[in-house]
Design an enzyme around this catalytic site. Sequence first.
Site, short mmCIF file in Angstrom:
data_model
loop_
_atom_site.label_atom_id
_atom_site.label_comp_id
_atom_site.label_asym_id
_atom_site.label_seq_id
_atom_site.Cartn_x
_atom_site.Cartn_y
_atom_site.Cartn_z
N ARG A 103 0.82 -1.21 0.07
CA ARG A 103 0.15 0.04 0.11
C ARG A 103 0.90 1.15 0.07
O ARG A 103 1.61 1.37 0.87
CB ARG A 103 -0.95 0.00 1.25
CG ARG A 103 -1.64 1.29 1.56
CD ARG A 103 -2.71 1.27 2.63
NE ARG A 103 -3.86 0.35 1.91
CZ ARG A 103 -5.19 0.66 2.45
NH1 ARG A 103 -5.38 1.36 3.51
NH2 ARG A 103 -5.98 -0.07 2.00
N HIS A 130 -7.30 1.05 -6.35
CA HIS A 130 -7.51 0.12 -5.14
C HIS A 130 -8.29 -1.29 -5.77
O HIS A 130 -9.37 -1.53 -5.16
CB HIS A 130 -8.31 0.85 -4.12
CG HIS A 130 -8.42 0.45 -2.78
ND1 HIS A 130 -7.53 -0.93 -2.48
CD2 HIS A 130 -9.03 0.67 -1.77
CE1 HIS A 130 -7.84 -1.14 -1.24
NE2 HIS A 130 -8.69 -0.35 -0.61
N GLN A 133 -10.09 -3.83 -3.12
CA GLN A 133 -11.41 -3.27 -2.82
C GLN A 133 -12.56 -3.93 -3.76
O GLN A 133 -13.82 -4.05 -3.26
CB GLN A 133 -11.50 -1.89 -2.38
CG GLN A 133 -12.86 -1.36 -1.93
CD GLN A 133 -13.05 -1.87 -0.52
OE1 GLN A 133 -12.29 -1.62 0.36
NE2 GLN A 133 -14.31 -2.35 -0.15
N ASP A 218 -16.93 7.61 -1.61
CA ASP A 218 -15.78 7.39 -0.78
C ASP A 218 -15.46 8.76 0.08
O ASP A 218 -16.26 9.69 -0.38
CB ASP A 218 -14.51 6.96 -1.73
CG ASP A 218 -13.33 6.59 -0.91
OD1 ASP A 218 -13.58 6.43 0.29
OD2 ASP A 218 -12.33 6.63 -1.79
N CYS A 258 -16.09 1.90 0.69
CA CYS A 258 -15.05 0.87 1.01
C CYS A 258 -14.39 1.24 2.47
O CYS A 258 -14.01 0.02 3.15
CB CYS A 258 -13.93 1.32 -0.02
SG CYS A 258 -12.98 2.96 0.39
N ARG A 286 -13.67 -8.50 1.83
CA ARG A 286 -12.27 -8.21 1.66
C ARG A 286 -11.33 -9.56 2.00
O ARG A 286 -10.69 -9.93 1.38
CB ARG A 286 -11.74 -7.41 2.66
CG ARG A 286 -12.39 -5.79 2.32
CD ARG A 286 -11.87 -5.32 0.80
NE ARG A 286 -10.23 -5.37 0.62
CZ ARG A 286 -9.44 -4.23 0.91
NH1 ARG A 286 -10.03 -3.25 1.58
NH2 ARG A 286 -8.33 -4.44 0.81
N1 NVA Z 1 -10.05 6.95 -1.17
C1 NVA Z 1 -9.39 6.37 0.09
C2 NVA Z 1 -9.52 4.71 0.19
C3 NVA Z 1 -9.40 4.33 1.60
C4 NVA Z 1 -9.55 2.95 1.62
C5 NVA Z 1 -8.12 6.70 0.39
O1 NVA Z 1 -7.25 6.56 -0.70
O2 NVA Z 1 -7.74 7.09 1.29
N1 CP Z 2 -11.09 -0.01 2.51
C1 CP Z 2 -10.12 -0.26 2.89
O1 CP Z 2 -9.03 -0.29 2.48
O2 CP Z 2 -9.84 -0.01 4.11
P1 CP Z 2 -8.31 -0.01 4.97
O3 CP Z 2 -7.74 1.28 4.69
O4 CP Z 2 -8.81 -0.07 6.55
O5 CP Z 2 -7.37 -1.05 4.80
#
Ligand code: NVA
Ligand code: CP
Length: 311
Positions: A103, A130, A133, A218, A258, A286
């Site tokens: 990540r 992502h 997800q 989101d 998500c 997930r």
């Molecule tokens: N768009 C959000 C998704 C988190 C799972 C982010 O990148 O923070």
């Molecule tokens: N939706 C998602 O990826 O959650 P986290 O940021 O908690 O991993």
Amino acid sequence: MTKPRHFITLLDLSSDEFRTLIKRAMQLKTERNVDYQPLKGKVLAMIFEKSSTRTRISFEVAMAHFGGSALFLSPRDTQLGRGEPLEDSARVISSMVDGIMLRTNLHQTVTTFAEHSRVPVINGLTDIYHPCQLLADMQTYFELRGDIAGKTVAWIGDGNNMCHTYIQAAMVLDFKLHIACPQNYTPDTAIVAAAGNRISFFDTPNAAAKNADLIVTDVWASMGQEEEQNLRAGAFKTYQITQMTMQAANNDALFMHCLPAHRGEEASAEVIDGLQSVIFQEAENRLHAQKALLELLLCPNYVKMNANTVL
Ligand code: NVA
Ligand code: CP
């Protein structure tokens, strides 16, 4: 050395593979057998430049259920945070583990890792995509409503990494995607262009929601954009998903997010906790969807041999 198979975006899956993966995830969910340990002795390295609850726990639990283990690595505690080149890190880490999940802030970090890794690399979220997800989101839709081909999804809010991934899901699974984003927060034009006429843009959330079978949103400010929160709150305030937005959609439309979610910002508490919301099923999936992904990437022969056996 043959190149390993990576999962960097949804376009790494054919539509048949995506559907097979969803079916497999559903089977793994309903027929769990603790003796089924296809990844016994295998190790997944998990590199997190950003926070996570769902992604970390689901991958770690998936590896444990499958008889393997996961290593949590943060740049703060490894040489990655002190400038060791990504190329060297990828070669070293991949010489000791069986898969790497990352990540990262920059999407390019994941692609560079993949280029230099001798084991499969999984994108656990970048600034652009992502994909893990969407495996869970689509599993949830298939469980509740059947195949999503030909259906209409409305993306309302930021044209961010989740929005980009919905655009790619529309391409792979062949659904229509309505998008409503504030000016200056629209998705990447090249990603949109690649999806062709499956994508349509609308000026208001209600217009995008019309005829939709699934409404998705989101956060207004993604990880790394915290300083823009106030600016974004102004731009996004008329983009909140409310009961009115849900009423503009089809009667049996579902609501997904998500998570983490902010009640009263991107969606009202009434919607997030309402009858059409499936956010917790989506979050649980997930785990199941990623188990199916780990099988596909880390033990493809084993899956083929056992495709028809009860788990
Ligand atoms: N768009 C959000 C998704 C988190 C799972 C982010 O990148 O923070
Ligand atoms: N939706 C998602 O990826 O959650 P986290 O940021 O908690 O991993």
